[in-house]
Design a protein around this motif. Structure first.
Motif, PDB file in Angstrom:
ATOM      1  N   LEU A 224      18.027  24.266   8.940  1.00  0.00           N
ATOM      2  CA  LEU A 224      18.913  23.105   8.823  1.00  0.00           C
ATOM      3  C   LEU A 224      18.617  22.325   7.552  1.00  0.00           C
ATOM      4  O   LEU A 224      19.534  21.883   6.848  1.00  0.00           O
ATOM      5  CB  LEU A 224      18.761  22.212  10.058  1.00  0.00           C
ATOM      6  CG  LEU A 224      19.689  20.987  10.198  1.00  0.00           C
ATOM      7  CD1 LEU A 224      19.265  19.808   9.362  1.00  0.00           C
ATOM      8  CD2 LEU A 224      21.124  21.375   9.879  1.00  0.00           C
ATOM      9  N   LEU A 225      17.334  22.171   7.227  1.00  0.00           N
ATOM     10  CA  LEU A 225      16.971  21.463   6.002  1.00  0.00           C
ATOM     11  C   LEU A 225      17.506  22.181   4.766  1.00  0.00           C
ATOM     12  O   LEU A 225      17.925  21.540   3.797  1.00  0.00           O
ATOM     13  CB  LEU A 225      15.454  21.299   5.909  1.00  0.00           C
ATOM     14  CG  LEU A 225      14.846  20.272   6.862  1.00  0.00           C
ATOM     15  CD1 LEU A 225      13.322  20.362   6.853  1.00  0.00           C
ATOM     16  CD2 LEU A 225      15.286  18.860   6.485  1.00  0.00           C
ATOM     17  N   THR A 226      17.499  23.497   4.786  1.00  0.00           N
ATOM     18  CA  THR A 226      18.058  24.262   3.666  1.00  0.00           C
ATOM     19  C   THR A 226      19.503  23.859   3.417  1.00  0.00           C
ATOM     20  O   THR A 226      19.911  23.619   2.272  1.00  0.00           O
ATOM     21  CB  THR A 226      17.985  25.774   3.970  1.00  0.00           C
ATOM     22  OG1 THR A 226      16.616  26.166   4.096  1.00  0.00           O
ATOM     23  CG2 THR A 226      18.646  26.588   2.879  1.00  0.00           C
ATOM     24  N   LYS A 227      20.271  23.759   4.477  1.00  0.00           N
ATOM     25  CA  LYS A 227      21.693  23.406   4.342  1.00  0.00           C
ATOM     26  C   LYS A 227      21.865  21.937   3.940  1.00  0.00           C
ATOM     27  O   LYS A 227      22.725  21.601   3.118  1.00  0.00           O
ATOM     28  CB  LYS A 227      22.411  23.706   5.650  1.00  0.00           C
ATOM     29  CG  LYS A 227      22.372  25.187   6.009  1.00  0.00           C
ATOM     30  CD  LYS A 227      22.960  25.465   7.390  1.00  0.00           C
ATOM     31  CE  LYS A 227      22.851  26.944   7.732  1.00  0.00           C
ATOM     32  NZ  LYS A 227      23.414  27.258   9.060  1.00  0.00           N
ATOM     33  N   ALA A 228      21.040  21.070   4.532  1.00  0.00           N
ATOM     34  CA  ALA A 228      21.126  19.648   4.192  1.00  0.00           C
ATOM     35  C   ALA A 228      20.747  19.403   2.735  1.00  0.00           C
ATOM     36  O   ALA A 228      21.398  18.615   2.033  1.00  0.00           O
ATOM     37  CB  ALA A 228      20.219  18.838   5.124  1.00  0.00           C
ATOM     38  N   TRP A 229      19.700  20.067   2.269  1.00  0.00           N
ATOM     39  CA  TRP A 229      19.280  19.890   0.871  1.00  0.00           C
ATOM     40  C   TRP A 229      20.294  20.490  -0.091  1.00  0.00           C
ATOM     41  O   TRP A 229      20.498  19.969  -1.191  1.00  0.00           O
ATOM     42  CB  TRP A 229      17.911  20.520   0.665  1.00  0.00           C
ATOM     43  CG  TRP A 229      16.793  19.755   1.311  1.00  0.00           C
ATOM     44  CD1 TRP A 229      16.751  18.404   1.545  1.00  0.00           C
ATOM     45  CD2 TRP A 229      15.561  20.285   1.821  1.00  0.00           C
ATOM     46  NE1 TRP A 229      15.570  18.068   2.160  1.00  0.00           N
ATOM     47  CE2 TRP A 229      14.817  19.193   2.343  1.00  0.00           C
ATOM     48  CE3 TRP A 229      15.017  21.569   1.891  1.00  0.00           C
ATOM     49  CZ2 TRP A 229      13.552  19.365   2.917  1.00  0.00           C
ATOM     50  CZ3 TRP A 229      13.775  21.749   2.467  1.00  0.00           C
ATOM     51  CH2 TRP A 229      13.043  20.643   2.966  1.00  0.00           C
TER      52      TRP A 229
ATOM     53  N   PHE B 143      26.104  31.328  -7.686  1.00  0.00           N
ATOM     54  CA  PHE B 143      27.166  30.743  -6.850  1.00  0.00           C
ATOM     55  C   PHE B 143      26.752  30.708  -5.380  1.00  0.00           C
ATOM     56  O   PHE B 143      27.583  30.553  -4.498  1.00  0.00           O
ATOM     57  CB  PHE B 143      28.467  31.535  -7.026  1.00  0.00           C
ATOM     58  CG  PHE B 143      29.701  30.773  -6.640  1.00  0.00           C
ATOM     59  CD1 PHE B 143      29.961  29.498  -7.120  1.00  0.00           C
ATOM     60  CD2 PHE B 143      30.639  31.341  -5.785  1.00  0.00           C
ATOM     61  CE1 PHE B 143      31.105  28.806  -6.765  1.00  0.00           C
ATOM     62  CE2 PHE B 143      31.793  30.653  -5.416  1.00  0.00           C
ATOM     63  CZ  PHE B 143      32.020  29.374  -5.914  1.00  0.00           C
ATOM     64  N   VAL B 144      25.457  30.834  -5.130  1.00  0.00           N
ATOM     65  CA  VAL B 144      24.947  30.847  -3.762  1.00  0.00           C
ATOM     66  C   VAL B 144      24.227  29.535  -3.477  1.00  0.00           C
ATOM     67  O   VAL B 144      23.219  29.215  -4.116  1.00  0.00           O
ATOM     68  CB  VAL B 144      23.982  32.034  -3.531  1.00  0.00           C
ATOM     69  CG1 VAL B 144      23.507  32.052  -2.079  1.00  0.00           C
ATOM     70  CG2 VAL B 144      24.653  33.350  -3.899  1.00  0.00           C
ATOM     71  N   HIS B 145      24.762  28.764  -2.544  1.00  0.00           N
ATOM     72  CA  HIS B 145      24.187  27.475  -2.154  1.00  0.00           C
ATOM     73  C   HIS B 145      24.121  27.388  -0.631  1.00  0.00           C
ATOM     74  O   HIS B 145      25.086  27.734   0.057  1.00  0.00           O
ATOM     75  CB  HIS B 145      25.053  26.307  -2.650  1.00  0.00           C
ATOM     76  CG  HIS B 145      25.004  26.074  -4.117  1.00  0.00           C
ATOM     77  ND1 HIS B 145      24.333  25.014  -4.686  1.00  0.00           N
ATOM     78  CD2 HIS B 145      25.565  26.755  -5.152  1.00  0.00           C
ATOM     79  CE1 HIS B 145      24.485  25.044  -5.991  1.00  0.00           C
ATOM     80  NE2 HIS B 145      25.232  26.091  -6.304  1.00  0.00           N
ATOM     81  N   GLY B 146      23.016  26.934  -0.095  1.00  0.00           N
ATOM     82  CA  GLY B 146      22.912  26.678   1.333  1.00  0.00           C
ATOM     83  C   GLY B 146      22.953  27.902   2.208  1.00  0.00           C
ATOM     84  O   GLY B 146      23.216  27.813   3.408  1.00  0.00           O
ATOM     85  N   ALA B 147      22.652  29.068   1.638  1.00  0.00           N
ATOM     86  CA  ALA B 147      22.715  30.322   2.392  1.00  0.00           C
ATOM     87  C   ALA B 147      21.363  30.660   3.005  1.00  0.00           C
ATOM     88  O   ALA B 147      20.320  30.315   2.466  1.00  0.00           O
ATOM     89  CB  ALA B 147      23.160  31.464   1.485  1.00  0.00           C
ATOM     90  N   VAL B 148      21.414  31.357   4.128  1.00  0.00           N
ATOM     91  CA  VAL B 148      20.220  31.932   4.729  1.00  0.00           C
ATOM     92  C   VAL B 148      20.405  33.447   4.677  1.00  0.00           C
ATOM     93  O   VAL B 148      21.259  33.999   5.367  1.00  0.00           O
ATOM     94  CB  VAL B 148      20.014  31.458   6.175  1.00  0.00           C
ATOM     95  CG1 VAL B 148      18.769  32.100   6.765  1.00  0.00           C
ATOM     96  CG2 VAL B 148      19.899  29.940   6.232  1.00  0.00           C
TER      97      VAL B 148
END
Length: 237
Positions: free
Chosen positions: A154-159, A222-227
């Motif tokens: 979740l922190l990955t996506k929030a950041w 172009f990759v942001h907030g990905a797991v």
């Protein structure tokens, strides 16, 4: 890079150094850290080791400050350090709980709090969190470890939402069963866990490191907030 003295961390340090990065490795074992540094330097790369027992805000901010003092600005942060005790929820102590969340959640949080604002001011930076496949689904004995890494997902996506507009890319790699020094005591349990995935085998530290290196470079611009799952397909079944 936190937790860079062995396993996935060591493989990632070697991979990033090979790409030309100056790598600052942190960890608790100075001897192992210096071995990684020597290996990188022998191959013509640049590396340093900083001892760190990451457990709270103060230790995280101290590591960030020492890294800047040693190497200047930090362009790439890999939050790899983590602990993973397995066992039943009813046998977990409060001390166990606090220790796992301190290492796996609190220290990455405050490393990002310290380093991301400077990245944002420069308009460039990369943050990569190392999570786990058991942050994505329930598994007996994994409640403590999995929930701590789910927080990091979740922190990955929030950041990514917070710092992405300022040029900082934040992503995560989610390993499955991986053969490392740390997982060696699992023995056949590791093989059985891996058998449930389409690949049917454990991964190697180098395979995880390749995914981290991809997210660290402009090939993933172009990759942001990905797991990114690197788990042999386990979360697909």
């Amino acid at each position: 890079m936190t937790g860079g003295t062995s396993g996935i961390g060591r493989a990632t340090a070697l991979a990033l150094a090979k790409l030309g990065a100056r790598v600052v490795i942190s960890g608790r074992d100075e001897a192992r850290g210096n071995q990684v540094v020597d290996q990188i330097r022998t191959a013509g790369g640049k590396a340093d080791f900083l001892g760190a027992d990451l457990r709270d805000e103060a230790s995280a901010r101290s590591l960030a400050a020492r890294t800047r003092s040693l190497a200047g600005q930090v362009d790439i942060l890999v939050n790899n350090a983590g602990i993973y005790p397995f066992g039943p929820t009813h046998e977990t102590t409060e001390q166990d709980f606090d220790q796992v969340f301190s290492v796996n959640v609190k220290t990455p949080y405050f490393l990002v709090a310290d380093l991301a604002p400077d990245m944002a001011k420069r308009g460039y930076g990369v943050i990569i969190n190392v999570t786990t496949m058991v942050a994505e689904f329930g598994m007996a004995g994994m409640s403590l470890y999995g929930s701590s890494k789910a927080a990091l997902v979740l922190l990955t996506k929030a950041w990514a939402a917070e710092y992405g507009p300022h040029g900082v890319r934040v992503n995560a790699v989610s390993p499955g069963p991986t053969r490392t020094e740390g997982s060696a005591p699992m023995g056949e349990d590791l093989e059985q866990l891996a058998a449930a995935a389409p690949a049917g085998r454990p991964g190697s530290a180098d395979e995880i490191a390749d995914a981290i290196a991809f997210l660290a470079t402009d090939r993933s611009s172009f990759v942001h907030g990905a797991v990114l799952p690197v788990d042999g397909g386990r979360v697909a079944v």
